[in-house]
Design an enzyme around this catalytic site. Sequence first.
Site, PDB file in Angstrom:
ATOM      1  N   GLU A 176       0.810  -1.216   0.000  1.00  0.00           N
ATOM      2  CA  GLU A 176       0.000   0.000   0.000  1.00  0.00           C
ATOM      3  C   GLU A 176       0.845   1.268   0.000  1.00  0.00           C
ATOM      4  OE1 GLU A 176      -2.782   0.410   3.274  1.00  0.00           O
ATOM      5  OE2 GLU A 176      -3.131   2.503   2.802  1.00  0.00           O
ATOM      6  N   LYS A 218      -2.706  -2.216  -2.863  1.00  0.00           N
ATOM      7  CA  LYS A 218      -3.724  -1.384  -2.208  1.00  0.00           C
ATOM      8  C   LYS A 218      -3.369   0.055  -2.526  1.00  0.00           C
ATOM      9  CE  LYS A 218      -5.939  -0.379   2.201  1.00  0.00           C
ATOM     10  NZ  LYS A 218      -6.675  -0.967   3.322  1.00  0.00           N
TER      11      LYS A 218
HETATM   12  P1  13P Z   1      -9.299   4.336   4.943  1.00  0.00           P
HETATM   13  O1  13P Z   1     -10.257   3.552   4.108  1.00  0.00           O
HETATM   14  O2  13P Z   1      -9.926   4.858   6.198  1.00  0.00           O
HETATM   15  O3  13P Z   1      -8.572   5.365   4.166  1.00  0.00           O
HETATM   16  O4  13P Z   1      -8.197   3.331   5.492  1.00  0.00           O
HETATM   17  C1  13P Z   1      -7.748   2.299   4.701  1.00  0.00           C
HETATM   18  C2  13P Z   1      -6.393   1.891   5.114  1.00  0.00           C
HETATM   19  O5  13P Z   1      -6.163   0.741   5.320  1.00  0.00           O
HETATM   20  C3  13P Z   1      -5.336   2.907   5.231  1.00  0.00           C
HETATM   21  O6  13P Z   1      -4.111   2.297   5.476  1.00  0.00           O
END
Ligand code: 13P
Length: 333
Positions: A176, A218
């Site tokens: 991510e 992600k």
């Molecule tokens: P949000 O959907 O609240 O942005 O969080 C997702 C997430 O895993 C951020 O690391």
Amino acid sequence: MTESLQTIAQQLLADHKGLLAADESETTAGKRLATIGLENTVENRRQYRNLFFTAPGIEQGISGIILHHETMGQSASDGTPFVQVLQSKGIIPGIKVDGGVEPLEGSPEEKMTIGLHGLDARLADYYTRGARFAKWRAVITIGQNIPTDNCLLENAKALAEYAFLCQKKGIVPVVEPEVLIDGSHDLDMSEVVTTKTLRVLFQELTTRGVDLTGVILKSSMVISGNQCPTQATPEEIAEATIRCFTNAVPKEVPGIVFISGGQSAMQATVSLNAIAKVNTGPWTISFSYARALQGPALEIWKGKTENIPAAQAEFIKRLQQNVAANQGKYLGE
Ligand code: 13P
């Protein structure tokens, strides 16, 4: 039998279901609890997780849940360990393994994600406890002269090392790199930065020998900064997001899941729906939201036992709307 990385990834991406990011740090969970006037205690955090994990029908919209270390050792209100609660519903337990962010050396307004020290042993332990996927979040900030190339590279290297270690242990790495919504940048700038971030990331993953068929990306959506005077429409967000992925994400990657990233719960659904409608890429797309799935239910719950059924019903409604949006079939509230 040990399941292959590809099988786990396919299970996580199946049937238009999404992931629940229930991995807020103790500090962030505390901020969420503060919005409903609850103290940030271990027990209140457990009850917060319990609300979602035990919501009747959650397994119809959720394929995997990203847990926080603390939650992995906790149990539901009836005494069943959370991991077992999830497994009994066919939901795959995942674990957040990064150690949060620090100022980046030499560019302190940027962030560097830490947590590689001892990670190999922690992954082995999490695997025996049932985790089959993991998450590591890098944070990319858009601003004057940032992000720097060094920020993108150092964070990509850490993500690649994490992904490599996960795969060695039979754990699917969710990688991510979150490009933050904070700032006055426009959609074009968001696209330029996200494209570059992803290109650097996939270059590093490849260099480290990570098997891209056993990775889930992600990503943030390509979206206008929250201070930008001209906000892009859902259609513009969708086009820019898919163009960005087409230009930066190798076709071997099986799936891309989104953060909600500061969009309201409804905006996150509308944007996902628009993206699903124009997704011509080889990847399955889905959601991996925290705030956009949990926020509305939290407001109803307020920490009161009598509000649990209504709060769970709200959570399930948001799930159903996002499962529909995942197929471009969201019809509004
Ligand atoms: P949000 O959907 O609240 O942005 O969080 C997702 C997430 O895993 C951020 O690391």
